[in-house]
Design a protein around this motif. Structure first.
Motif, PDB file in Angstrom:
ATOM      1  N   PHE A 282       0.847  -1.202   0.000  1.00 29.49           N
ATOM      2  CA  PHE A 282       0.000   0.000   0.000  1.00 29.49           C
ATOM      3  C   PHE A 282       0.879   1.246   0.000  1.00 29.49           C
ATOM      4  O   PHE A 282       2.105   1.155   0.090  1.00 29.49           O
ATOM      5  CB  PHE A 282      -0.940   0.002   1.224  1.00 29.49           C
ATOM      6  CG  PHE A 282      -0.260  -0.208   2.539  1.00 29.49           C
ATOM      7  CD1 PHE A 282       0.255   0.871   3.259  1.00 29.49           C
ATOM      8  CD2 PHE A 282      -0.129  -1.498   3.091  1.00 29.49           C
ATOM      9  CE1 PHE A 282       0.875   0.678   4.488  1.00 29.49           C
ATOM     10  CE2 PHE A 282       0.501  -1.684   4.325  1.00 29.49           C
ATOM     11  CZ  PHE A 282       0.995  -0.597   5.017  1.00 29.49           C
ATOM     12  N   VAL A 283       0.220   2.381  -0.151  1.00 29.37           N
ATOM     13  CA  VAL A 283       0.942   3.659  -0.173  1.00 29.37           C
ATOM     14  C   VAL A 283       0.440   4.548   0.966  1.00 29.37           C
ATOM     15  O   VAL A 283      -0.766   4.754   1.104  1.00 29.37           O
ATOM     16  CB  VAL A 283       0.757   4.375  -1.532  1.00 29.37           C
ATOM     17  CG1 VAL A 283       1.345   5.781  -1.489  1.00 29.37           C
ATOM     18  CG2 VAL A 283       1.402   3.553  -2.653  1.00 29.37           C
ATOM     19  N   VAL A 284       1.381   5.021   1.762  1.00 33.43           N
ATOM     20  CA  VAL A 284       1.052   5.979   2.826  1.00 33.43           C
ATOM     21  C   VAL A 284       1.714   7.298   2.462  1.00 33.43           C
ATOM     22  O   VAL A 284       2.865   7.322   2.041  1.00 33.43           O
ATOM     23  CB  VAL A 284       1.630   5.548   4.192  1.00 33.43           C
ATOM     24  CG1 VAL A 284       1.166   6.497   5.291  1.00 33.43           C
ATOM     25  CG2 VAL A 284       1.260   4.124   4.527  1.00 33.43           C
ATOM     26  N   LYS A 285       0.987   8.378   2.627  1.00 33.63           N
ATOM     27  CA  LYS A 285       1.558   9.682   2.305  1.00 33.63           C
ATOM     28  C   LYS A 285       1.386  10.625   3.484  1.00 33.63           C
ATOM     29  O   LYS A 285       0.324  10.670   4.095  1.00 33.63           O
ATOM     30  CB  LYS A 285       0.861  10.238   1.066  1.00 33.63           C
ATOM     31  CG  LYS A 285       1.529  11.451   0.456  1.00 33.63           C
ATOM     32  CD  LYS A 285       0.889  11.707  -0.914  1.00 33.63           C
ATOM     33  CE  LYS A 285       1.535  12.869  -1.620  1.00 33.63           C
ATOM     34  NZ  LYS A 285       0.975  13.013  -2.979  1.00 33.63           N
ATOM     35  N   PHE A 286       2.444  11.355   3.777  1.00 33.40           N
ATOM     36  CA  PHE A 286       2.407  12.345   4.852  1.00 33.40           C
ATOM     37  C   PHE A 286       2.347  13.727   4.219  1.00 33.40           C
ATOM     38  O   PHE A 286       3.160  14.050   3.367  1.00 33.40           O
ATOM     39  CB  PHE A 286       3.675  12.254   5.702  1.00 33.40           C
ATOM     40  CG  PHE A 286       3.823  10.950   6.446  1.00 33.40           C
ATOM     41  CD1 PHE A 286       4.293   9.819   5.796  1.00 33.40           C
ATOM     42  CD2 PHE A 286       3.518  10.857   7.800  1.00 33.40           C
ATOM     43  CE1 PHE A 286       4.440   8.614   6.465  1.00 33.40           C
ATOM     44  CE2 PHE A 286       3.666   9.663   8.487  1.00 33.40           C
ATOM     45  CZ  PHE A 286       4.122   8.534   7.816  1.00 33.40           C
TER      46      PHE A 286
ATOM     47  N   GLU B 188       5.999  10.388   0.588  1.00 35.53           N
ATOM     48  CA  GLU B 188       5.149   9.278   0.178  1.00 35.53           C
ATOM     49  C   GLU B 188       5.929   7.985   0.298  1.00 35.53           C
ATOM     50  O   GLU B 188       7.053   7.897  -0.188  1.00 35.53           O
ATOM     51  CB  GLU B 188       4.713   9.500  -1.278  1.00 35.53           C
ATOM     52  CG  GLU B 188       3.718   8.479  -1.763  1.00 35.53           C
ATOM     53  CD  GLU B 188       3.323   8.741  -3.209  1.00 35.53           C
ATOM     54  OE1 GLU B 188       2.646   9.752  -3.478  1.00 35.53           O
ATOM     55  OE2 GLU B 188       3.712   7.934  -4.061  1.00 35.53           O
ATOM     56  N   ILE B 189       5.337   6.998   0.952  1.00 35.13           N
ATOM     57  CA  ILE B 189       6.022   5.723   1.109  1.00 35.13           C
ATOM     58  C   ILE B 189       5.229   4.640   0.403  1.00 35.13           C
ATOM     59  O   ILE B 189       4.038   4.438   0.686  1.00 35.13           O
ATOM     60  CB  ILE B 189       6.174   5.345   2.600  1.00 35.13           C
ATOM     61  CG1 ILE B 189       6.964   6.422   3.340  1.00 35.13           C
ATOM     62  CG2 ILE B 189       6.881   3.986   2.739  1.00 35.13           C
ATOM     63  CD1 ILE B 189       6.981   6.235   4.843  1.00 35.13           C
ATOM     64  N   ARG B 190       5.900   3.981  -0.520  1.00 30.49           N
ATOM     65  CA  ARG B 190       5.249   2.835  -1.159  1.00 30.49           C
ATOM     66  C   ARG B 190       5.755   1.571  -0.475  1.00 30.49           C
ATOM     67  O   ARG B 190       6.957   1.274  -0.483  1.00 30.49           O
ATOM     68  CB  ARG B 190       5.589   2.768  -2.642  1.00 30.49           C
ATOM     69  CG  ARG B 190       4.899   1.584  -3.310  1.00 30.49           C
ATOM     70  CD  ARG B 190       5.112   1.568  -4.800  1.00 30.49           C
ATOM     71  NE  ARG B 190       4.346   0.482  -5.393  1.00 30.49           N
ATOM     72  CZ  ARG B 190       4.448   0.100  -6.648  1.00 30.49           C
ATOM     73  NH1 ARG B 190       5.286   0.731  -7.452  1.00 30.49           N
ATOM     74  NH2 ARG B 190       3.726  -0.909  -7.107  1.00 30.49           N
TER      75      ARG B 190
ATOM     76  N   ASP C 295      -3.333   5.202  -0.265  1.00 33.27           N
ATOM     77  CA  ASP C 295      -4.201   4.338   0.535  1.00 33.27           C
ATOM     78  C   ASP C 295      -4.409   4.898   1.934  1.00 33.27           C
ATOM     79  O   ASP C 295      -5.433   4.666   2.567  1.00 33.27           O
ATOM     80  CB  ASP C 295      -3.618   2.929   0.602  1.00 33.27           C
ATOM     81  CG  ASP C 295      -3.418   2.345  -0.784  1.00 33.27           C
ATOM     82  OD1 ASP C 295      -4.310   2.551  -1.630  1.00 33.27           O
ATOM     83  OD2 ASP C 295      -2.368   1.732  -1.034  1.00 33.27           O
ATOM     84  N   MET C 296      -3.392   5.640   2.382  1.00 32.72           N
ATOM     85  CA  MET C 296      -3.549   6.278   3.688  1.00 32.72           C
ATOM     86  C   MET C 296      -2.885   7.647   3.642  1.00 32.72           C
ATOM     87  O   MET C 296      -1.750   7.769   3.192  1.00 32.72           O
ATOM     88  CB  MET C 296      -2.905   5.434   4.784  1.00 32.72           C
ATOM     89  CG  MET C 296      -3.056   6.066   6.166  1.00 32.72           C
ATOM     90  SD  MET C 296      -2.415   4.989   7.457  1.00 32.72           S
ATOM     91  CE  MET C 296      -3.270   5.631   8.874  1.00 32.72           C
TER      92      MET C 296
END
Lengths: 612, 351
Positions: free
Chosen positions: A10-14, A58-60, A75-76
């Motif tokens: 998933f991908v989380v983005k700050f 962004e972290i994949r 995704d988050m």
């Protein structure tokens, strides 16, 4: 809408405010995922600004090991910046998650109903705990990392260990950071639904890979190659390469008396930095500069001198979006032509295209051997995406038996023996003459280096025949270079195909993933990763063996395609552009879609299916 | 210029220096500059100075930019390595060369167009970095090779050959060098070899950034009435502040002078600069006073020459950088490459 469910993919983005100290806590979060054994690829998306403007991280997360940007929504979203709230909320995939600071109540209209909203009163927690405003800001970042660890199922020991390592030299900071992390974690465990649908599960997928940015890896390669002189002028996104070189030199190149076995000069401009590199290399030191497109523009005149006077020089071009100042904090591969043919007159230069941090290291080390061997400038073509972002790559290796290849250098003994020394005399037929370092011999070997035409003994001449012979020898030398530079890497599809793709540099990760996507859609494609210019004969052969060859690049004008057309005399109709150049890194989808479309238009049916 | 080759033979009893070299060993190819060019006199002075200092020719690196002055390194020190670089960019190339090998002697030769116009930035930064070098500007106020356009050192009001006056303020490289921290600064005149040779010798024996501005009339384009860089004009307005003798450390000092009229400055390498004062109260170790003096005399229409400033204990770029004593270009793998063991540790730290 069902909440998204995904483990290790998933991908989380700050979304943060530039200068708020979020960079190190976001990196802590990424490292925690890696320590769980799960590949994670972060990207900083930052403005040309020091403080106040929006910035994203962004972290994949990809158990499969995909390191290219995924593209699409996230995704988050960890929404920590009110300035960008609306666009951040919009960017969440349906069914995704929104984590935000709920201290101040937000009207329902600012949310979406198709995503899971997770509010946590971060500011209130901080204000209760801390009185100092700076502490409130910094620990707020650690608190949300703690909360996220609980939401995503990251083990708290992993985060604690990382904090201990991070503050090893400032021990009194360890306990307060661990405390802040638990403050967030405990709150989440007590008040929020943990874990959510997105989860990190322990894995072995990271293996022995290392996590480093390309600029630092290139700098390390320079140290290993024996570079002693660096001259540079600060420019995003290359500055951290020179700074990393300084850091590594401080560690590895200080002698017992505390003296430096290197010299780093921050020059007044790029003209001076390349001038210093050329002066130092002329005088027998391994020297380099690091710059970006605008610096390459400024260096043009000197690069012609180095080409014509045959002086080794290594130039790291960490490319960013141009022209002019362009988008200084966005990535592109837009300097291919301006480097390949840098300077006035007839010139051609050697370019190397690393695909990741591992190759930044190896190609940095090789570039000095090539520059010395070929006595010419060598460009190592990084870009912002690989240069400034931490990325997983194969661990670095070094053979202690490896020696520097200083190329054809006339020694004092050889000169003493009375050998016929002509600085521009092609004694071996490979177009590469011998040189001497100044001061080598008392009576012999001195010559005049100049950018004006001269004969093979370096004597000034304007004789057209002599000039032309010399220019043709330089072409022979470039022919020799073809064999010496890193060869292209070919990877054929599982089934025979008439479709090919050529790509280079940081596009590699997205290309690898695109090949998988295409295979899933029954499109077979052979791939060739070009690793250097001049092009090896294999490149021409690859094009000849295919009906259509996609050239995948991150620039507007298809610069490598132009280079292929011009240098390999390829019919333009055969080379199909696949371009992405909005400043964001290329994704697999961007590559796969046009290829799949053309493949279906051509009605290319895989051979195995066509068979009766 | 002449096209007659130089005779290969020379007098068997031509004087030899401490290294056994004759003056001929310091000469270069025959000059292609105009007959009577001031630059040729500077080349002769450089040859003279290097011969007298007994410098090993192959340990001198001579670098230049582009222009008439930058051509001259071909005409002196034929046994030295030379580098005719890019217009206005000699200082950076010299700086890089010096970084690579601190043991050679660096001689930068430039002109007023090369250093004050296109290359002003590089000139300034080489001075403020304290590059250990001798930097000579052969200053004639015009572009010769492109036929007589004004350069940035041309005085305001000076007239070109067609009588057109220069409107722009002149750049005084000596004043700039003073302000930028050069540690040896002098001005000479190509028509006064007795003053110029000791200046060059002193600069070559100076450790640090040494700058000499040599006013050198252009016989083709700037030697007419109305020019302020003509032989006649410079002779008339030349005001030397001192007369310099350079005494190498091994020479015994015997001459007696009246007290107060002579000042001796011992440089880092032991050479002694003996200055006979011509201008009263001129103190070569006072940078600020030198700046003021130059402004005053310039306003009075004088061209101040002589040794204008020296700091005999100057530091240079390698001191600031803390570079190893041995030249960087001589270091090998063992000294430069951390090796596989260190790399394994680097890998471990990146996980």
């Amino acid at each position: 809408m069902r909440p998204l469910e995904s483990v290790n993919d998933f991908v989380v983005k700050f979304a943060n405010v530039n200068g708020s100290g979020s960079a190190s806590s976001n990196q802590l979060f990424a490292r925690a995922i890696l320590r769980m054994g799960v590949p994670a690829t972060p990207r900083n998306i930052f403005p040309s600004n020091i403080q106040g403007l929006p910035t994203w991280y962004e972290i994949r997360v990809s158990e499969a090991g995909h390191t290219a940007a995924r593209g699409g929504g996230v995704d988050m979203m960890v929404a920590m910046n009110p300035q960008t709230w609306d666009q951040d909320v919009r960017s969440v995939e349906p069914g995704g998650y929104l984590f935000y600071d709920s201290t101040k109540a937000m009207p329902a209209s600012r949310f979406r109903t198709d995503i899971t909203v997770i509010g946590m009163p971060l500011t209130a927690i901080c204000n209760d705990e801390y009185t100092d405003p700076r502490q409130r800001q910094l620990f707020k970042n650690i608190i949300y990392v703690g909360a996220l660890s609980a939401l995503l199922g990251i083990e708290s020991d992993v985060v604690e260990t990382l904090l201990r390592e991070q503050f090893r030299s400032k021990e009194k900071l360890i306990a307060p950071n661990i405390h802040a992390m638990h403050l967030g974690r405990d709150f989440a465990l007590k008040n929020l639904t943990c874990p959510i649908g997105l989860r990190i599960r322990r894995s072995e997928a990271v293996g022995d890979r290392v996590f480093i940015d390309g600029n630092a890896a290139a700098a390390l390669g320079c140290v290993y190659a024996g570079a002693t002189v660096a001259a540079w002028y600060p420019i995003t996104p290359s500055s951290s390469l020179a700074e990393a070189f300084a850091k590594y030199c401080k560690k590895y190149r200080t002698d017992l008396d505390g003296k430096n076995k290197y010299a780093i000069v921050q020059a007044e401009d790029e003209l001076a930095s390349i001038g210093m590199v050329i002066g130092a290399a002329w005088n027998g030191a391994r020297a380099f500069t690091a710059t970006s497109g605008p610096g390459i523009s400024l260096m043009q005149e000197f690069l012609g001198l180095a080409y014509f006077a045959e002086i080794p020089a290594v130039i790291f071009d960490v490319q960013r979006a141009g022209p002019s100042t362009g988008m200084p904090t966005r990535t592109q591969q837009c300097d291919v032509l301006s480097c390949a043919y840098a300077s006035h007159g007839d010139t051609k230069h050697v370019l190397l295209f690393p695909e990741d941090a591992h190759e930044c290291f190896t190609m940095a080390a090789d570039s000095f051997d090539l520059a010395d061997r070929l006595q010419t400038p060598v460009f190592v073509m990084l870009d912002l995406d690989m240069g400034m972002n931490d990325r997983l790559c194969a661990p670095f290796e070094w053979d202690d038996a490896r020696r520097m290849d200083r190329g054809k250098v006339m020694t004092s003994e050889a000169l003493e023996s009375g050998v016929d020394f002509g600085r521009y005399l092609d004694v071996d037929g490979d177009g590469i003459p011998y040189r001497t370092y100044p001061g080598t011999h008392g009576k012999r070997g001195a010559f005049f280096t100049r950018g004006t035409s001269r004969d093979v003994y370096a004597k000034y001449t304007e004789d057209g025949t002599v000039y032309q012979d010399n220019m043709e020898r330089l072409l022979r030398k470039f022919e020799t270079a073809k064999q010496l530079v890193p060869h292209p890497v070919r990877r054929d599809a599982a089934t025979p195909t008439r479709l090919g793709a050529i790509y280079y540099g940081s596009t590699a990760a997205a290309m690898d993933e695109a090949v998988e996507l295409l295979a899933a859609e029954d499109v077979a494609i052979d791939c060739l990763r070009v690793r250097a210019f001049p092009f090896h004969d294999d490149v021409k052969r690859f094009v000849a063996e295919h009906d259509q060859v996609f050239v995948v690049e991150q620039n507007r004008d298809a610069q490598l395609r132009t280079l292929l057309m011009v240098e390999c005399e390829i019919d333009p109709a055969k080379l199909v552009r696949v371009l992405h150049w909005d400043g964001s890194p290329i994704t697999a989808r961007i590559i796969a879609d046009p290829i799949a479309e053309l493949a279906s238009a051509l009605k290319i049916v895989p051979l195995r299916k066509a068979a009766p | 210029m002449t096209y007659l080759p130089k005779p290969r033979l020379h007098h068997p009893e031509l004087p030899r220096n401490d290294l056994g070299f004759t003056r001929r060993d310091y000469e270069g190819a025959i000059s292609t500059l105009c007959a009577g060019c001031g630059h040729d006199s500077i080349s002769a002075a450089i040859i003279h100075a290097c011969f007298e200092l007994s410098l090993p020719p192959h340990r001198i690196a001579k670098l230049s930019g582009i222009g008439c002055s930058s051509k001259t390194p071909t005409y002196f020190l034929g046994n030295s390595h030379g580098f005719n670089s890019v217009h206005g960019r000699m200082p950076s190339v010299l700086t890089g060369a010096n970084l690579a090998n601190r043991d050679l002697i660096y001689l930068g030769v430039s002109g007023d167009g090369d250093s004050a116009s296109i290359g002003l930035g590089q000139f300034a930064h080489a001075m403020r970095r304290g590059v250990n070098m001798t930097y000579i500007v052969e200053n004639n106020g015009v572009y010769g090779l492109t036929k007589g356009q004004f350069s940035a050192t041309a005085d305001r009001g000076a007239k070109n050959k067609s009588g057109v006056a220069n409107n722009d303020e002149a750049i005084d490289l000596v004043s700039m060098a003073l302000q930028l921290g050069a540690t040896f600064i002098g001005r000479g005149f190509s028509g006064d070899k007795t003053q110029l040779v000791p200046l060059i010798k002193a600069a070559l024996s100076h450790r640090g950034a040494a700058f000499i501005d040599v006013v050198s009339p252009c016989v083709a384009f700037n030697n007419h009435a109305g020019s302020t860089k003509s032989f006649d004009y410079v002779r008339e307005h030349n005001e030397a502040v001192n007369f310099l003798d350079v005494i190498l450390s091994r020479a015994e000092i015997v001459t007696e002078y009246a007290p107060g009229s002579v000042r001796e400055v011992t440089q880092h390498d032991g050479s002694v600069l003996r200055l006979r004062k011509l201008a009263e109260d001129y103190d070569v170790s006072d940078r600020i006073a030198a700046c003021a003096y130059l402004q005053h005399r310039h306003a009075a229409g004088e061209i101040v020459t002589g040794l204008l400033y020296v700091d005999p204990e100057a530091e240079e770029m390698h001191d600031y950088l803390g570079t190893a004593i041995e030249p960087l270009n001589g270091l090998m793998e063992a000294e430069l490459c951390p090796g596989a063991g260190a790399l394994a540790k680097v890998n471990a730290g990146l996980r």
